[in-house]
Design an enzyme around this catalytic site. Sequence first.
Site, PDB file in Angstrom:
ATOM      1  N   HIS A  72      -3.099   9.163   7.163  1.00 13.95           N
ATOM      2  CA  HIS A  72      -2.781   8.847   5.764  1.00 13.95           C
ATOM      3  C   HIS A  72      -3.334   9.712   4.722  1.00 13.95           C
ATOM      4  CE1 HIS A  72      -2.321   4.410   6.748  1.00 13.95           C
ATOM      5  NE2 HIS A  72      -3.102   4.687   7.790  1.00 13.95           N
ATOM      6  N   TYR A  73      -3.065   9.949   3.519  1.00 10.73           N
ATOM      7  CA  TYR A  73      -3.864  10.479   2.639  1.00 10.73           C
ATOM      8  C   TYR A  73      -4.168   9.184   1.622  1.00 10.73           C
ATOM      9  CZ  TYR A  73       0.482  10.848  -0.722  1.00 10.73           C
ATOM     10  OH  TYR A  73       1.534  10.476  -1.512  1.00 10.73           O
ATOM     11  N   THR A  74      -5.090   9.332   0.748  1.00 15.37           N
ATOM     12  CA  THR A  74      -5.699   8.492  -0.024  1.00 15.37           C
ATOM     13  C   THR A  74      -4.848   8.028  -1.266  1.00 15.37           C
ATOM     14  OG1 THR A  74      -7.153   9.833  -1.078  1.00 15.37           O
ATOM     15  CG2 THR A  74      -8.127   8.380   0.692  1.00 15.37           C
ATOM     16  N   GLU A 137      -7.729   7.982   7.010  1.00 19.70           N
ATOM     17  CA  GLU A 137      -7.531   8.611   5.421  1.00 19.70           C
ATOM     18  C   GLU A 137      -8.114   9.656   5.068  1.00 19.70           C
ATOM     19  OE1 GLU A 137      -5.725   7.002   3.030  1.00 19.70           O
ATOM     20  OE2 GLU A 137      -5.484   4.637   3.641  1.00 19.70           O
ATOM     21  N   HIS A 179       1.511   7.752   8.106  1.00 11.59           N
ATOM     22  CA  HIS A 179       1.964   6.439   7.501  1.00 11.59           C
ATOM     23  C   HIS A 179       3.426   6.488   7.142  1.00 11.59           C
ATOM     24  CE1 HIS A 179       0.548   2.992   4.672  1.00 11.59           C
ATOM     25  NE2 HIS A 179       1.235   2.231   5.595  1.00 11.59           N
ATOM     26  N   ASP A 189       3.135   9.346   2.773  1.00 13.22           N
ATOM     27  CA  ASP A 189       1.748  10.250   3.200  1.00 13.22           C
ATOM     28  C   ASP A 189       1.465  10.144   4.794  1.00 13.22           C
ATOM     29  OD1 ASP A 189       1.498   6.992   3.165  1.00 13.22           O
ATOM     30  OD2 ASP A 189      -0.709   7.564   3.742  1.00 13.22           O
TER      31      ASP A 189
HETATM   32 ZN   LIG Z   1      -0.993   5.382   3.804  1.00 14.91          ZN
END
Ligand SMILES: [Zn+2]
Length: 288
Positions: A72-74, A137, A179, A189
């Site tokens: 993911h990215y935050t 993340e 994600h 993301d």
């Molecule tokens: Zn995510």
Amino acid sequence: MTQREPLPPSSGRVGEGGSTSHLRAVPPSPLVRYAAQAPSSGEGVFIHIRDLPSPNQDARPDGVPIDTLILHYTGMQTAQAAIERLRDPAAHVSSHYVVDEDGTVLRLVPEARRAFHVGVSYWRGNTELNGRSIGIEIVNPGHEWGYRDFPVLQLAAVCDLCLEILSRHAIPARNIVAHSDVAPDRKEDPGEKFDWEGLARNGVGLWPDDVPDLGTGGAARDAARLRDVRRVLGEIGYRVMREGPLDPALAAVLRAFQRHWRPEAVTGQADAGTLARLLGVARLVGIK
Ligand SMILES: [Zn+2]
């Protein structure tokens, strides 16, 4: 390179019960692509793993293997805001790890426990992916707040963390996903700036080599031409209807595929360049 290389014997492991900070040398050998940015001492990149527990966790379901790794990215303005949210009991979200832009790695949830990072999702017939996955993340403001390049130190830390996770769990390369791959209608993301190709060259995930860039022309839109596209996307793991012309749901899946395997052009179209990469990935996972 599509197969994992064995970890060098000097590679450290993240202990499940550790509670103290420690500095650990990452061996430079798996980080071929990133080695140019490593300290000149030849000792590789240093990453810092720190426990910062989140209350947002529970027991994993019985009898379900850990066989998926989701990146993911935050997607928040600052790392601090993201970490606070991932530890806020009212938010009900978390991840196993957070990797900051300087390569610092935080562990919020032990791998043996379930973190809440995915939500409604699907991959290769499975839903409830929180129960069977490990979530990382990666700090980046994301598309909403000023999407920017992932620093090399951060990518190196993500790569090394993934290699360590893969040394502990039987996670097939095709189950190392974004994600956006598992929730293409809701999520984008970690996005098209994330270096999936570089990770794959270092043994994390799949990347089809030697696929010529056929450009963005020749997009298939009618049901007949899209039948095989839908079938192959479904066999790779996406949730797709088996029949139909280009519709918003398929366009979302195509954008997810492109963010992962065709980042040069995220069009939502089944264009020539996308189809070439699709066939490349299909070959890697044994789809005919
Ligand atoms: Zn995510």
